[in-house]
Enzyme design. Structure first.
Site, PDB file in Angstrom:
ATOM      1  CD  GLU A 188     161.221  17.173 125.738  1.00 54.44           C
ATOM      2  OE1 GLU A 188     162.224  16.679 125.189  1.00 54.44           O
ATOM      3  OE2 GLU A 188     161.278  18.181 126.488  1.00 54.44           O
ATOM      4  CD  GLU A 189     162.175  20.513 128.839  1.00 55.61           C
ATOM      5  OE1 GLU A 189     163.174  19.762 128.898  1.00 55.61           O
ATOM      6  OE2 GLU A 189     162.117  21.498 128.098  1.00 55.61           O
TER       7      GLU A 189
ATOM      8  CG  HIS B 226     157.728  20.127 125.395  1.00 58.08           C
ATOM      9  ND1 HIS B 226     158.095  20.908 126.467  1.00 58.08           N
ATOM     10  CD2 HIS B 226     158.822  20.062 124.599  1.00 58.08           C
ATOM     11  CE1 HIS B 226     159.362  21.293 126.323  1.00 58.08           C
ATOM     12  NE2 HIS B 226     159.821  20.794 125.192  1.00 58.08           N
TER      13      HIS B 226
ATOM     14  CG  ASP C  96     162.831  23.619 125.618  1.00 57.33           C
ATOM     15  OD1 ASP C  96     162.113  22.876 124.943  1.00 57.33           O
ATOM     16  OD2 ASP C  96     163.657  23.204 126.458  1.00 57.33           O
TER      17      ASP C  96
ATOM     18  CG  HIS D   1     167.027  22.813 129.483  1.00 58.25           C
ATOM     19  ND1 HIS D   1     167.323  21.469 129.506  1.00 58.25           N
ATOM     20  CD2 HIS D   1     165.915  22.905 128.716  1.00 58.25           C
ATOM     21  CE1 HIS D   1     166.442  20.794 128.790  1.00 58.25           C
ATOM     22  NE2 HIS D   1     165.571  21.655 128.290  1.00 58.25           N
TER      23      HIS D   1
ATOM     24  CG  ASP E  62     156.943  19.247 129.887  1.00 59.30           C
ATOM     25  OD1 ASP E  62     156.713  19.155 128.665  1.00 59.30           O
ATOM     26  OD2 ASP E  62     157.933  18.720 130.428  1.00 59.30           O
TER      27      ASP E  62
END
Length: 451
Positions: A156-157, A90, A123, A423, A92
């Site tokens: 996705e996030e 992903h 990520d 994150h 995003d």
């Protein structure tokens, strides 16, 4: 890494990989368009689409998914009669949080002490680059021996489910014999790992109202019901004395039988302050991979600076619940909402709203693809044996793909090892891991085609 032509090719491509990741990280592709411009996500999507076209992919398309974001699709044909492998990542990313806490700007890829720092570096923009590296290495060494589909998700996030719903409406699009989800990570740097279980998740907003408006705390405090205090009581009811998650009707006694996570190492990875206890019971692996976990993500209430002496009339919070494999996320959502409503004190008015959900996932590790990946990782990691681990996070698409294609083998690998701090502020990727995993993926595709 032991010398072989694929590994040598990937090594030679690493400067290009860094340059490309620098370009991709520069897009502020947070799929929350109230916070970040839609044009940033669209720019990242177009970058991925152009990268696929330059590698010879056909049918490259920006898919407008039902949640208002775009996923990027492409198909690279292999030899006639070849198996088909779907590669997922992903583009995003999570918001950067407090940009002042970053040592270097979050959207500028920066090398520091042997790691590349930037939001999305691990990520999962690094996952996009990993797939490109693997395919380029194969093309330079005899060609890609399978049909390859690539899907790069754009939300996705956010957990808003756009790609899941699109896939359900177009079930033929992502059909494959094997699916590589490039959004997981090694247990730690240098330990080749496949993730065999993912917790699902649900996000619920809870709002509590008690008064027609805020009141002077001196004149009314002590009898007037305080909405913020009521909310605090509700949120506290979600945890036992030891910090274990306690949602009425949701069990939390499951055990994790695979790779274990030593408590001291976990404390170090999680940066737990000295003297502060871990929460929950059972092993660390039980707690983070096999059991439910609630987290209060945010509370709307007056900030300390500028607060007035008032009894609050309303307050709300955003609550995340991670759901272990074997528990239906929709049922867990109902239990969480019922718990929040049942534990609201003083007859306060309470409302709950689900804003995101994803199912848990458990892989079948007995499939031939796992044997092919084990051999590929053994070569890429100089003889190290592949490990099986869980992951506390969620990739909602996994269960959708497993439901749509029950005969497909699904493997989860990726760049999000503990040092990556995904994150969080100062997210980074290990270029050595990017290199090794790219080699492993390339060798897997070759092994899988020959199996």
């Amino acid at each position: 890494m032991s010398s072989n032509p694929v590994a040598e090719t990937v090594a030679s491509l690493m400067p290009r990989a860094k340059a490309e990741l620098t370009e991709l990280v520069a897009f502020k592709s947070v799929a929350d368009f109230d916070q970040f411009p839609r044009s940033e996500s669209e720019g990242a999507a177009n970058w991925v689409a152009e990268a696929l076209r330059s590698e010879g992919f056909q049918d490259v398309a920006l898919l407008d998914t039902p949640d208002g974001t775009q996923s990027v699709y492409g198909f690279l044909p292999g030899p006639e009669g070849a198996k088909t492998v779907l590669l997922y990542a992903h583009y995003d990313v999570q918001p950067p949080l407090d940009e002042t806490a970053w040592v270097t700007p979050p959207f500028e890829l920066t090398e520091r002490e042997g790691r590349w720092y930037g939001r999305g570096a691990a990520d999962c923009k690094g996952g996009v680059i990993m797939h490109l590296l693997a395919l380029r290495a194969l093309k330079a060494n005899g060609g890609v021996p399978v049909n390859v589909k690539v899907i790069a998700e754009g939300s996705e996030e956010q957990g808003t489910g756009g790609l899941e719903r699109y896939a359900e409406d177009h079930p033929e699009l992502l059909a494959a014999d094997t699916i590589i989800i490039g959004d997981a990570g090694n247990f730690r740097v240098g330990v080749p790992t496949v993730t065999t279980a993912l917790r699902g998740m649900t996000l619920v907003r809870v709002r509590i109202d008690t008064l027609g408006g805020n009141l002077h705390s001196g004149q009314f405090g002590g009898a007037a019901p305080d909405a913020l205090a009521a909310l605090i009581r509700v949120l506290d009811s979600l945890r036992a004395e030891d910090g274990s998650t306690t949602v009425d009707g949701l069990t939390g006694e499951a055990r994790w039988d695979g790779l274990q996570y030593e408590e001291g190492q976990f404390r170090e990875d999680a940066k737990v302050l000295e003297g502060v206890e871990l929460i929950g019971s059972g092993t660390v692996a039980d707690r983070i991979w096999a059991r439910p976990a609630v987290t209060v993500l945010g509370i709307d209430c007056p900030p300390v600076v500028g607060a007035t002496p008032s009894v609050q009339a309303g307050a709300r919070a955003l609550v995340s619940l991670r759901v272990p494999p074997g528990v239906d996320a929709a049922e867990a959502t109902k239990l969480l909402q019922a718990h929040l409503e049942a534990h609201t004190p003083w007859g306060a008015r309470v409302s709950t709203e689900q804003i995101g959900q994803g199912q848990a996932f458990r892989a079948d590790t007995s499939s031939p693809a796992y044997a092919a990946m084990a051999e590929a990782m053994r070569v890429a990691y100089d003889g190290a044996e592949m490990q099986y681990a869980g992951q506390g996070g969620s990739i909602p698409l996994c269960n959708t793909l497993a439901s749509l294609y029950p005969s497909a083998e699904i493997l989860l690998i990726g760049l999000s090892e503990p040092e990556a701090q995904i994150h969080a502020v100062n997210e980074s990727v290990s270029p050595e891991e990017l290199e090794r995993l790219s080699v492993a993926e390339a060798l897997f595709l070759r092994n899988y085609a020959a199996g």
